[in-house]
Design a protein around this motif. Structure first.
Motif, PDB file in Angstrom:
ATOM      1  N   VAL A  88       0.838  -1.210   0.000  1.00 16.25           N
ATOM      2  CA  VAL A  88       0.000   0.000   0.000  1.00 16.25           C
ATOM      3  C   VAL A  88       0.872   1.259   0.000  1.00 16.25           C
ATOM      4  N   ILE A  89       1.898   1.283   0.829  1.00 14.13           N
ATOM      5  CA  ILE A  89       2.771   2.458   0.885  1.00 14.13           C
ATOM      6  C   ILE A  89       3.545   2.599  -0.424  1.00 14.13           C
ATOM      7  N   ALA A  90       3.995   1.488  -1.005  1.00 10.61           N
ATOM      8  CA  ALA A  90       4.717   1.540  -2.277  1.00 10.61           C
ATOM      9  C   ALA A  90       3.814   2.055  -3.394  1.00 10.61           C
ATOM     10  N   LEU A  91       2.537   1.662  -3.404  1.00  7.25           N
ATOM     11  CA  LEU A  91       1.609   2.178  -4.417  1.00  7.25           C
ATOM     12  C   LEU A  91       1.440   3.689  -4.290  1.00  7.25           C
ATOM     13  N   GLY A  92       1.349   4.172  -3.065  1.00  2.00           N
ATOM     14  CA  GLY A  92       1.258   5.614  -2.866  1.00  2.00           C
ATOM     15  C   GLY A  92       2.504   6.335  -3.354  1.00  2.00           C
ATOM     16  N   SER A  93       3.680   5.767  -3.068  1.00  2.00           N
ATOM     17  CA  SER A  93       4.930   6.369  -3.534  1.00  2.00           C
ATOM     18  C   SER A  93       5.058   6.284  -5.046  1.00  2.00           C
ATOM     19  N   ALA A  94       4.601   5.177  -5.632  1.00  2.00           N
ATOM     20  CA  ALA A  94       4.659   5.033  -7.088  1.00  2.00           C
ATOM     21  C   ALA A  94       3.746   6.051  -7.769  1.00  2.00           C
ATOM     22  N   LEU A  95       2.588   6.304  -7.189  1.00  2.00           N
ATOM     23  CA  LEU A  95       1.705   7.336  -7.748  1.00  2.00           C
ATOM     24  C   LEU A  95       2.361   8.709  -7.673  1.00  2.00           C
ATOM     25  N   THR A  96       3.076   8.969  -6.605  1.00  2.00           N
ATOM     26  CA  THR A  96       3.811  10.235  -6.494  1.00  2.00           C
ATOM     27  C   THR A  96       4.860  10.330  -7.591  1.00  2.00           C
ATOM     28  N   GLN A  97       5.593   9.237  -7.833  1.00  2.00           N
ATOM     29  CA  GLN A  97       6.585   9.231  -8.913  1.00  2.00           C
ATOM     30  C   GLN A  97       5.920   9.480 -10.267  1.00  2.00           C
ATOM     31  N   LEU A  98       4.753   8.885 -10.476  1.00  2.00           N
ATOM     32  CA  LEU A  98       4.037   9.066 -11.735  1.00  2.00           C
ATOM     33  C   LEU A  98       3.590  10.512 -11.921  1.00  2.00           C
ATOM     34  N   ILE A  99       3.136  11.130 -10.847  1.00  2.00           N
ATOM     35  CA  ILE A  99       2.699  12.528 -10.919  1.00  2.00           C
ATOM     36  C   ILE A  99       3.871  13.454 -11.219  1.00  2.00           C
ATOM     37  N   LEU A 100       5.073  13.092 -10.769  1.00  2.00           N
ATOM     38  CA  LEU A 100       6.243  13.949 -10.956  1.00  2.00           C
ATOM     39  C   LEU A 100       6.863  13.859 -12.349  1.00  2.00           C
ATOM     40  N   VAL A 101       6.386  12.946 -13.188  1.00  2.00           N
ATOM     41  CA  VAL A 101       6.925  12.838 -14.549  1.00  2.00           C
ATOM     42  C   VAL A 101       6.509  14.075 -15.334  1.00  2.00           C
ATOM     43  N   GLU A 102       7.463  14.671 -16.021  1.00  2.00           N
ATOM     44  CA  GLU A 102       7.204  15.888 -16.790  1.00  2.00           C
ATOM     45  C   GLU A 102       6.258  15.594 -17.964  1.00  2.00           C
ATOM     46  N   PRO A 103       5.364  16.510 -18.279  1.00  2.00           N
ATOM     47  CA  PRO A 103       4.417  16.287 -19.381  1.00  2.00           C
ATOM     48  C   PRO A 103       5.102  16.059 -20.725  1.00  2.00           C
ATOM     49  N   ASN A 104       6.232  16.730 -20.977  1.00  2.00           N
ATOM     50  CA  ASN A 104       6.892  16.548 -22.270  1.00  2.00           C
ATOM     51  C   ASN A 104       7.469  15.138 -22.409  1.00  2.00           C
ATOM     52  N   VAL A 105       7.753  14.471 -21.312  1.00  2.00           N
ATOM     53  CA  VAL A 105       8.213  13.084 -21.381  1.00  2.00           C
ATOM     54  C   VAL A 105       7.045  12.165 -21.699  1.00  2.00           C
ATOM     55  N   LEU A 106       5.903  12.404 -21.077  1.00  2.00           N
ATOM     56  CA  LEU A 106       4.720  11.575 -21.339  1.00  2.00           C
ATOM     57  C   LEU A 106       4.149  11.799 -22.729  1.00  2.00           C
ATOM     58  N   ASN A 107       4.243  13.040 -23.233  1.00  2.00           N
ATOM     59  CA  ASN A 107       3.625  13.380 -24.515  1.00  2.00           C
ATOM     60  C   ASN A 107       4.585  13.270 -25.690  1.00  2.00           C
ATOM     61  N   LYS A 108       5.768  12.682 -25.450  1.00  2.00           N
ATOM     62  CA  LYS A 108       6.737  12.541 -26.527  1.00  2.00           C
ATOM     63  C   LYS A 108       6.160  11.614 -27.595  1.00  2.00           C
ATOM     64  N   PRO A 109       6.245  11.993 -28.859  1.00  2.00           N
ATOM     65  CA  PRO A 109       5.672  11.154 -29.904  1.00  2.00           C
ATOM     66  C   PRO A 109       6.401   9.816 -30.004  1.00  2.00           C
ATOM     67  N   TYR A 110       5.629   8.795 -30.296  1.00  2.00           N
ATOM     68  CA  TYR A 110       6.159   7.452 -30.439  1.00  2.00           C
ATOM     69  C   TYR A 110       6.557   7.262 -31.894  1.00  2.00           C
ATOM     70  N   ARG A 111       7.861   7.159 -32.184  1.00  2.00           N
ATOM     71  CA  ARG A 111       8.347   7.143 -33.559  1.00  2.00           C
ATOM     72  C   ARG A 111       8.641   5.746 -34.085  1.00  2.00           C
ATOM     73  N   ASN A 112       8.666   4.749 -33.246  1.00  2.00           N
ATOM     74  CA  ASN A 112       9.039   3.416 -33.698  1.00  2.00           C
ATOM     75  C   ASN A 112       7.807   2.535 -33.917  1.00  2.00           C
ATOM     76  N   HIS A 113       6.771   3.091 -34.471  1.00  2.00           N
ATOM     77  CA  HIS A 113       5.533   2.338 -34.645  1.00  2.00           C
ATOM     78  C   HIS A 113       5.529   1.484 -35.911  1.00  2.00           C
ATOM     79  N   LEU A 114       6.492   1.643 -36.795  1.00  2.00           N
ATOM     80  CA  LEU A 114       6.509   0.844 -38.025  1.00  2.00           C
ATOM     81  C   LEU A 114       7.507  -0.273 -37.938  1.00  2.00           C
TER      82      LEU A 114
END
Length: 114
Positions: A88-114
């Motif tokens: 339970v504590i690890a899930l809470g910490s993991a959610l904190t890590q997920l929230i701290l990810v910068e938007p430009n990292v999450l929204n980076k275009p996926y170029r290896n789709h072919l």
């Protein structure tokens, strides 16, 4: 120096040679680093929570939601509770890590789709 016990010679002095330097530990990769940043503090806090809870609660007096007594050894209750607290504590910490990810990292275009 009148005392012969205090006199020293080069034969009596031990000389130490420096050994080889210790192996350098390579740095952790970012995913492993994030995992360690989540799991280690969660482990420590699960131990603290375990001590706090079981200083107030006797495992022999625990009951299931239906009212039946928990028929388990005290050590088994302590172990299951520790791992439940850790998850339970690890899930809470993991959610904190997920929230701290910068938007430009999450929204980076996926170029290896072919």
């Amino acid at each position: 120096m009148d005392d012969p016990q205090l006199a020293s010679s080069d034969d009596e002095v031990e000389h130490f040679e420096a050994g080889e330097p210790a192996d350098v530990v390579p740095p952790m990769s970012p995913p492993v680093r994030r995992l360690a940043a989540v799991m280690w503090p969660a482990f420590l806090m699960a131990g603290v929570l375990e001590m706090l809870v079981f200083s107030l609660v006797d495992p022999g007096e625990l009951h299931w939601l239906g009212g039946a007594a928990v028929e388990a050894d005290h050590k088994a209750v302590y172990t299951v509770a520790f791992f439940a607290f850790w998850v339970v504590i690890a899930l809470g910490s993991a959610l904190t890590q997920l929230i701290l990810v910068e938007p430009n990292v999450l929204n980076k275009p996926y170029r290896n789709h072919l």
